[in-house]
Design an enzyme around this catalytic site. Structure first.
Site, short mmCIF file in Angstrom:
data_model
loop_
_atom_site.label_atom_id
_atom_site.label_comp_id
_atom_site.label_asym_id
_atom_site.label_seq_id
_atom_site.Cartn_x
_atom_site.Cartn_y
_atom_site.Cartn_z
CE LYS B 45 -29.25 -4.84 18.62
NZ LYS B 45 -27.86 -4.98 19.07
NE ARG B 66 -30.81 -2.20 -5.85
CZ ARG B 66 -31.13 -3.10 -6.78
NH1 ARG B 66 -32.01 -4.03 -6.54
NH2 ARG B 66 -30.55 -3.05 -7.97
#
Lengths: 155, 266
Positions: B45, B66
């Site tokens: 979004k 990560r």
């Protein structure tokens, strides 16, 4: 006009940046000039003879005292520069520019994949590891950068 | 660790790092909260990393991340009051991999100092290599860097290691020469996606591939490590050889990550 006379007159109030390495005067005035308001004027003198430097540039800006952020940017460009704050036609403060150990918000990281070059609105931060020759490291991506590499990324 | 929650934020693919952190936390008695595929989160979004970290930090006690951008983990640690562990940030660092690599070398060879350790592959782009080379230099290992021309680790980095640690570092583009005296050979992938010319990439992968023939003049007790995943840089026949220890190495990720979690949360 003798060689001892300046090409422009004294200023009543403002800032004179002296001992700029030849060729860097325009860059310095660009740094200061981005925040100029109506009534303030700037003059740059290029290739002025200098006893210690051979030749130098000088920048004079009237009705404006230099801000700390601008000092840090100028320090990256012109490490030998000296600042003179002028008040009522007299030199009120005089000091050499020194590169701070950390500088924030004045240089964009040259590493395009650094997190600071994304839309996260992060203020950049560089650690100065060595002053002469200048060697810095981005606090975030940890890449080292020499003066030539960051000069064109001064914001 | 009962009642503590580790959140795993992986914006890039991972098998070993993510699973071993999950396994480590569960073995300590804690629980894990997986961020999941970013396509199933508010990232799709348009939510930025800043808001994601601030939100996730409210739901857990520790975060591991990560991310494809260098510096992301450091930035995350500055905007949350929860500890943040870097599981890889762009081409920068992969510190927990380095710690488990050091542990593996110590377990398999009895120490690190004075060992001859050869690093092979795309040394320029592999983040595990820079972290590892730095750490091995701290411990006094002697390094030989083997890579195809153009994929060297970089003179500036080597100069830094030599300046900081007085490291012994040699470089070569010749595989056989580079592994002759090695006690440990650490292999990383030559990343085909870095090359415009795929034929050239494949040629280099063949030339720098570890095979039985490559290993004819190496030390008897040579240990071969790899952070995995491996593609074609090590021939399949080597997996079952006496030299291959990369699956043992995989296991060491568990005790090391358990130790890290325990140290940070206690």
């Amino acid at each position: 006009m003798t060689s001892r006379e300046l090409l422009v007159s004294k200023i009543e109030n403002g800032t004179v940046i002296d001992h700029i390495p030849s060729g860097q005067g325009l860059r310095v005035v660009n740094i200061m000039g981005s925040n100029m308001v109506k009534g303030q004027t700037a003059v740059v003198l290029i290739n002025i003879p200098s006893k210690h430097m051979g030749t130098k540039d000088i920048v004079k800006i009237n009705d404006r005292e230099i801000a700390v952020r601008e000092i840090n940017k100028i320090a990256l460009t012109a490490q030998t520069a000296t600042l003179n704050i002028i008040r009522n036609w007299e030199v009120s403060e005089k000091r050499k520019i020194t590169i701070p150990r950390i500088f924030e918000g004045v240089v964009k990281c040259p590493n395009s994949n650094c997190i600071t070059n994304t839309d996260e609105h992060i203020i950049t931060k560089f650690i100065v590891e060595k002053r002469k020759p200048l060697s810095t490291r981005c606090h975030y991506c940890e890449r080292p950068f020499a003066r030539e590499e960051i000069n064109s990324f001064i914001t | 660790m009962k009642g503590k929650i580790l959140s795993t934020l992986f914006f890039e693919p991972s098998t070993r790092t993510k699973l071993s952190f999950t396994s480590a936390m569960q073995r300590l008695g804690g629980q894990t909260l997986e961020f999941g595929d970013s396509e199933s989160t508010s990232i799709v979004k348009g939510e930025n990393l800043t808001d994601t970290i601030k939100t996730v930090g409210k739901y857990c006690d520790i975060i591991t991340i990560r991310h494809p951008n260098e510096g992301a983990a450091r930035y995350a640690s500055e905007i949350t009051d929860k500890p943040v562990l870097n599981s890889g940030d762009g081409a920068n660092q992969h510190p927990t991999q380095t710690l488990l690599d050091l542990y593996a070398i110590r377990k398999l060879k009895g120490g690190i100092s004075e060992l001859n350790i050869s690093l092979l592959g795309d040394l320029k782009h592999a983040r595990v290599i820079k972290s590892l080379a730095y750490a091995l230099s701290m411990f006094g290992a002697r390094l030989t860097l083997i890579s195809p021309p153009g994929l060297e680790i970089g003179k500036q980095f080597i100069d830094e290691l030599k300046y900081n640690f007085k490291s012994s570092i040699d470089e070569t583009n010749n595989l056989q020469k580079g592994i002759k005296k090695a006690d440990v050979l650490y292999v990383c992938r030559i990343q085909k996606e870095r090359f415009e010319d795929s034929y050239e990439a494949e040629r280099l992968q063949r030339e720098f591939r570890v095979t039985a023939e490559t290993l004819t003049n190496v030390k008897e007790d040579l240990v071969i490590l790899h952070s995995l995943p491996k593609v074609s840089e090590i021939a399949h026949e080597i997996d079952e050889s006496k030299y291959s220890k990369y699956f043992d190495q995989v296991f060491y990720g568990i005790p090391v990550r358990m130790a890290i979690l325990n140290m940070v949360l206690q």
